[in-house]
Design a protein around this motif. Structure first.
Motif, PDB file in Angstrom:
ATOM      1  N   SER A  52       0.848  -1.189   0.000  1.00  0.00           N
ATOM      2  CA  SER A  52       0.000   0.000   0.000  1.00  0.00           C
ATOM      3  C   SER A  52       0.884   1.240   0.000  1.00  0.00           C
ATOM      4  CB  SER A  52      -0.931   0.000   1.208  1.00  0.00           C
ATOM      5  OG  SER A  52      -0.197   0.011   2.402  1.00  0.00           O
ATOM      6  N   GLU A  53       0.303   2.311  -0.494  1.00  0.00           N
ATOM      7  CA  GLU A  53       1.024   3.584  -0.533  1.00  0.00           C
ATOM      8  C   GLU A  53       0.995   4.193   0.862  1.00  0.00           C
ATOM      9  OE1 GLU A  53      -0.042   7.731  -2.394  1.00  0.00           O
ATOM     10  OE2 GLU A  53       0.561   6.335  -3.987  1.00  0.00           O
ATOM     11  N   ALA A  54       2.169   4.446   1.413  1.00  0.00           N
ATOM     12  CA  ALA A  54       2.271   5.032   2.745  1.00  0.00           C
ATOM     13  C   ALA A  54       2.420   6.543   2.670  1.00  0.00           C
ATOM     14  CB  ALA A  54       3.449   4.427   3.505  1.00  0.00           C
ATOM     15  N   GLU A  55       3.054   7.027   1.597  1.00  0.00           N
ATOM     16  CA  GLU A  55       3.335   8.462   1.494  1.00  0.00           C
ATOM     17  C   GLU A  55       3.629   8.812   0.043  1.00  0.00           C
ATOM     18  OE1 GLU A  55       6.903  11.390   3.010  1.00  0.00           O
ATOM     19  OE2 GLU A  55       6.402   9.651   4.225  1.00  0.00           O
ATOM     20  N   ARG A  56       3.239  10.028  -0.366  1.00  0.00           N
ATOM     21  CA  ARG A  56       3.614  10.548  -1.674  1.00  0.00           C
ATOM     22  C   ARG A  56       3.845  12.050  -1.505  1.00  0.00           C
ATOM     23  NH1 ARG A  56       0.078  10.211  -7.162  1.00  0.00           N
ATOM     24  NH2 ARG A  56      -0.803   8.501  -5.969  1.00  0.00           N
ATOM     25  N   GLY A  95       7.720  14.242  -5.266  1.00  0.00           N
ATOM     26  CA  GLY A  95       8.228  13.365  -6.304  1.00  0.00           C
ATOM     27  C   GLY A  95       8.679  12.005  -5.816  1.00  0.00           C
ATOM     28  N   GLN A  96       8.479  11.727  -4.533  1.00  0.00           N
ATOM     29  CA  GLN A  96       8.863  10.429  -3.976  1.00  0.00           C
ATOM     30  C   GLN A  96       7.632   9.720  -3.429  1.00  0.00           C
ATOM     31  OE1 GLN A  96      12.453   9.730  -1.583  1.00  0.00           O
ATOM     32  NE2 GLN A  96      11.085   9.032   0.020  1.00  0.00           N
ATOM     33  N   MET A 147      10.689  -2.822 -10.051  1.00  0.00           N
ATOM     34  CA  MET A 147      10.780  -1.387  -9.798  1.00  0.00           C
ATOM     35  C   MET A 147      10.527  -0.551 -11.050  1.00  0.00           C
ATOM     36  SD  MET A 147      10.977   0.925  -7.580  1.00  0.00           S
ATOM     37  CE  MET A 147      11.659   0.224  -6.105  1.00  0.00           C
ATOM     38  N   SER A 148      11.092  -0.938 -12.180  1.00  0.00           N
ATOM     39  CA  SER A 148      10.910  -0.129 -13.393  1.00  0.00           C
ATOM     40  C   SER A 148       9.448  -0.114 -13.831  1.00  0.00           C
ATOM     41  CB  SER A 148      11.819  -0.611 -14.519  1.00  0.00           C
ATOM     42  OG  SER A 148      11.515  -1.938 -14.868  1.00  0.00           O
ATOM     43  N   LEU A 149       8.760  -1.236 -13.701  1.00  0.00           N
ATOM     44  CA  LEU A 149       7.345  -1.297 -14.045  1.00  0.00           C
ATOM     45  C   LEU A 149       6.509  -0.438 -13.097  1.00  0.00           C
ATOM     46  CD1 LEU A 149       5.148  -2.566 -15.816  1.00  0.00           C
ATOM     47  CD2 LEU A 149       5.074  -4.455 -14.202  1.00  0.00           C
ATOM     48  N   LEU A 150       6.816  -0.511 -11.803  1.00  0.00           N
ATOM     49  CA  LEU A 150       6.116   0.316 -10.820  1.00  0.00           C
ATOM     50  C   LEU A 150       6.320   1.801 -11.087  1.00  0.00           C
ATOM     51  CD1 LEU A 150       6.622  -1.189  -7.254  1.00  0.00           C
ATOM     52  CD2 LEU A 150       4.484  -0.463  -8.276  1.00  0.00           C
ATOM     53  N   LEU A 151       7.557   2.180 -11.349  1.00  0.00           N
ATOM     54  CA  LEU A 151       7.859   3.590 -11.600  1.00  0.00           C
ATOM     55  C   LEU A 151       7.141   4.073 -12.856  1.00  0.00           C
ATOM     56  CD1 LEU A 151       9.352   5.993 -10.500  1.00  0.00           C
ATOM     57  CD2 LEU A 151      11.391   5.223 -11.707  1.00  0.00           C
ATOM     58  N   VAL A 207       6.300  11.990 -10.084  1.00  0.00           N
ATOM     59  CA  VAL A 207       6.959  10.929  -9.311  1.00  0.00           C
ATOM     60  C   VAL A 207       8.290  10.585  -9.977  1.00  0.00           C
ATOM     61  CG1 VAL A 207       6.849   8.521  -8.568  1.00  0.00           C
ATOM     62  CG2 VAL A 207       4.823   9.973  -8.401  1.00  0.00           C
ATOM     63  N   ARG A 208       9.361  10.669  -9.202  1.00  0.00           N
ATOM     64  CA  ARG A 208      10.710  10.396  -9.698  1.00  0.00           C
ATOM     65  C   ARG A 208      11.399   9.244  -8.980  1.00  0.00           C
ATOM     66  NH1 ARG A 208       9.878  12.151 -14.148  1.00  0.00           N
ATOM     67  NH2 ARG A 208       9.557  14.364 -14.409  1.00  0.00           N
ATOM     68  N   HIS A 209      10.888   8.876  -7.798  1.00  0.00           N
ATOM     69  CA  HIS A 209      11.559   7.837  -7.003  1.00  0.00           C
ATOM     70  C   HIS A 209      10.517   7.083  -6.184  1.00  0.00           C
ATOM     71  CE1 HIS A 209      14.735   5.925  -4.720  1.00  0.00           C
ATOM     72  NE2 HIS A 209      14.095   6.260  -3.618  1.00  0.00           N
ATOM     73  N   ILE A 210      10.699   5.784  -6.082  1.00  0.00           N
ATOM     74  CA  ILE A 210       9.850   4.940  -5.240  1.00  0.00           C
ATOM     75  C   ILE A 210      10.746   4.226  -4.239  1.00  0.00           C
ATOM     76  CG2 ILE A 210       8.314   2.948  -5.157  1.00  0.00           C
ATOM     77  CD1 ILE A 210       7.384   3.671  -7.971  1.00  0.00           C
ATOM     78  N   ARG A 211      10.333   4.275  -2.988  1.00  0.00           N
ATOM     79  CA  ARG A 211      11.026   3.533  -1.922  1.00  0.00           C
ATOM     80  C   ARG A 211      10.037   2.531  -1.342  1.00  0.00           C
ATOM     81  NH1 ARG A 211      12.107   7.358   2.062  1.00  0.00           N
ATOM     82  NH2 ARG A 211      10.694   6.453   3.571  1.00  0.00           N
ATOM     83  N   ILE A 212      10.501   1.312  -1.165  1.00  0.00           N
ATOM     84  CA  ILE A 212       9.622   0.260  -0.621  1.00  0.00           C
ATOM     85  C   ILE A 212      10.156  -0.158   0.746  1.00  0.00           C
ATOM     86  CG2 ILE A 212       8.632  -2.012  -0.999  1.00  0.00           C
ATOM     87  CD1 ILE A 212       9.175  -1.605  -3.989  1.00  0.00           C
ATOM     88  N   GLU A 213       9.272  -0.054   1.733  1.00  0.00           N
ATOM     89  CA  GLU A 213       9.647  -0.426   3.095  1.00  0.00           C
ATOM     90  C   GLU A 213       8.914  -1.707   3.473  1.00  0.00           C
ATOM     91  OE1 GLU A 213       8.437   2.969   5.346  1.00  0.00           O
ATOM     92  OE2 GLU A 213      10.229   4.088   4.797  1.00  0.00           O
ATOM     93  N   GLY A 214       9.594  -2.542   4.249  1.00  0.00           N
ATOM     94  CA  GLY A 214       8.942  -3.797   4.631  1.00  0.00           C
ATOM     95  C   GLY A 214       9.208  -4.160   6.061  1.00  0.00           C
TER      96      GLY A 214
END
Length: 50
Positions: A2-6, A9-10, A29-33, A43-50
Motif C-alpha cells: 500500500s502507498e504510505a506516502e507521496r 516526487g517520492q 521497480m521499473s514497471l512500478l515507476l 513521481v521520480r523515485h519509489i522507496r519500498i519499506e517492509g
C-alpha cells in the motif's frame, strides 16, 4: 502493498515483509515507476519499506 506516502516526487510503499519489499524492488521497480509516472508525472523515485 500500500502507498504510505507521496510527497515531493517520492512515493513510499509499505510491503508486508522485508522479503516482499526486496523482491518487488529487485524485479518490478521499473514497471512500478512507469505505472506511477503514468498517473503522476511528478513521481521520480519509489522507496519500498517492509
Amino acid at each position: 502493498m500500500s502507498e504510505a506516502e507521496r510527497e515531493g516526487g517520492q512515493v513510499v510503499l509499505s510491503a508486508p515483509s522485508r522479503f516482499v519489499a526486496d523482491y518487488v524492488a529487485t524485479h518490478h521497480m521499473s514497471l512500478l515507476l512507469s505505472a506511477y509516472r503514468g498517473v503522476d508525472p511528478a513521481v521520480r523515485h519509489i522507496r519500498i519499506e517492509g
